[in-house]
Design a protein around this motif. Sequence first.
Motif, PDB file in Angstrom:
ATOM      1  N   GLU A 126      69.274 -33.626  16.282  1.00  0.00           N
ATOM      2  CA  GLU A 126      70.429 -32.726  16.220  1.00  0.00           C
ATOM      3  C   GLU A 126      71.627 -33.359  16.947  1.00  0.00           C
ATOM      4  OE1 GLU A 126      68.857 -29.189  17.979  1.00  0.00           O
ATOM      5  OE2 GLU A 126      67.808 -28.577  16.146  1.00  0.00           O
TER       6      GLU A 126
ATOM      7  N   GLU B  38      73.085 -36.467  15.081  1.00  0.00           N
ATOM      8  CA  GLU B  38      74.000 -36.151  13.984  1.00  0.00           C
ATOM      9  C   GLU B  38      75.450 -36.106  14.490  1.00  0.00           C
ATOM     10  OE1 GLU B  38      74.947 -32.651  10.685  1.00  0.00           O
ATOM     11  OE2 GLU B  38      73.291 -32.366  12.108  1.00  0.00           O
TER      12      GLU B  38
ATOM     13  N   TYR C 284      74.041 -41.650   4.107  1.00  0.00           N
ATOM     14  CA  TYR C 284      73.958 -40.195   3.998  1.00  0.00           C
ATOM     15  C   TYR C 284      72.565 -39.782   3.542  1.00  0.00           C
ATOM     16  CZ  TYR C 284      74.783 -35.455   2.294  1.00  0.00           C
ATOM     17  OH  TYR C 284      74.716 -34.106   2.077  1.00  0.00           O
TER      18      TYR C 284
ATOM     19  N   ASN D   2      68.275 -31.169   7.688  1.00  0.00           N
ATOM     20  CA  ASN D   2      68.791 -29.871   8.126  1.00  0.00           C
ATOM     21  C   ASN D   2      68.887 -28.888   6.955  1.00  0.00           C
ATOM     22  OD1 ASN D   2      69.793 -27.920   9.842  1.00  0.00           O
ATOM     23  ND2 ASN D   2      71.833 -28.816  10.012  1.00  0.00           N
ATOM     24  N   ASP D   3      67.727 -28.656   6.335  1.00  0.00           N
ATOM     25  CA  ASP D   3      67.637 -27.722   5.206  1.00  0.00           C
ATOM     26  C   ASP D   3      68.640 -28.052   4.102  1.00  0.00           C
ATOM     27  OD1 ASP D   3      65.560 -26.235   6.378  1.00  0.00           O
ATOM     28  OD2 ASP D   3      67.013 -25.039   7.521  1.00  0.00           O
ATOM     29  N   ARG D   4      68.707 -29.327   3.781  1.00  0.00           N
ATOM     30  CA  ARG D   4      69.545 -29.858   2.699  1.00  0.00           C
ATOM     31  C   ARG D   4      71.060 -29.743   2.961  1.00  0.00           C
ATOM     32  NH1 ARG D   4      66.254 -31.024  -1.863  1.00  0.00           N
ATOM     33  NH2 ARG D   4      64.227 -30.046  -1.695  1.00  0.00           N
ATOM     34  N   LYS D   5      71.418 -29.581   4.242  1.00  0.00           N
ATOM     35  CA  LYS D   5      72.847 -29.627   4.585  1.00  0.00           C
ATOM     36  C   LYS D   5      73.322 -31.074   4.655  1.00  0.00           C
ATOM     37  CE  LYS D   5      72.714 -25.266   7.051  1.00  0.00           C
ATOM     38  NZ  LYS D   5      72.519 -24.655   8.356  1.00  0.00           N
TER      39      LYS D   5
END
Length: 196
Positions: free
Chosen positions: A131, A134, A157, A162-165
Amino acid sequence: MKMKIFFLLLTITMLISCTHSATPKDDTGHSIGKVLDDSGAMKDNKIALTDYASPIKDLLEEYMQLKNALAADNGRDAASAGNRLVKSITEFNIRALPTDIVRTFNDLAADAKEQAEHIGVNAGHLKHQREHFEILSKDIYEMVKTVGTIQTLYYDYCPMYNDRKGANWLSETEEISNPYMGKSMPKCGIVQEEIK
């Protein structure tokens, strides 16, 4: 006759002004900013970059070690690299930078240092380290864009993190080695930008 002399002096003055470099200089006398190449196009002044390439290189080396540790799911090595990155940021030679980018660099460095500190004290918590990585990656990317680099870097990328973020990171190689997904999806990602 006076007019001819006046125009002659004016022409000489203009020629001298045009041949004298108005490029700003740093403390060592090296020019900074942009310069004209042989074709007359603007290019980055590599002389200026060499003045502070070493500190940026040190920051990038620690960042890359951190990235590689996270890609290998190694929270302990990531923490060590995070702590070394804090030291590199603290010891960065700010005086070598052109004055117009010092404030921007300082703002980025303060946030990057905070993220690296969090990574350094969370050796047993890969999710938490990632986290902060990032945010750190955004800061390091902006530092590179602000200060410049003499090495080729890749801005990668991962769409799955992060849940497809999704999230970005910098890499020293074109080959994807995902620090967010680690060993579960090591090749997940694309190169979004090549930085030279």
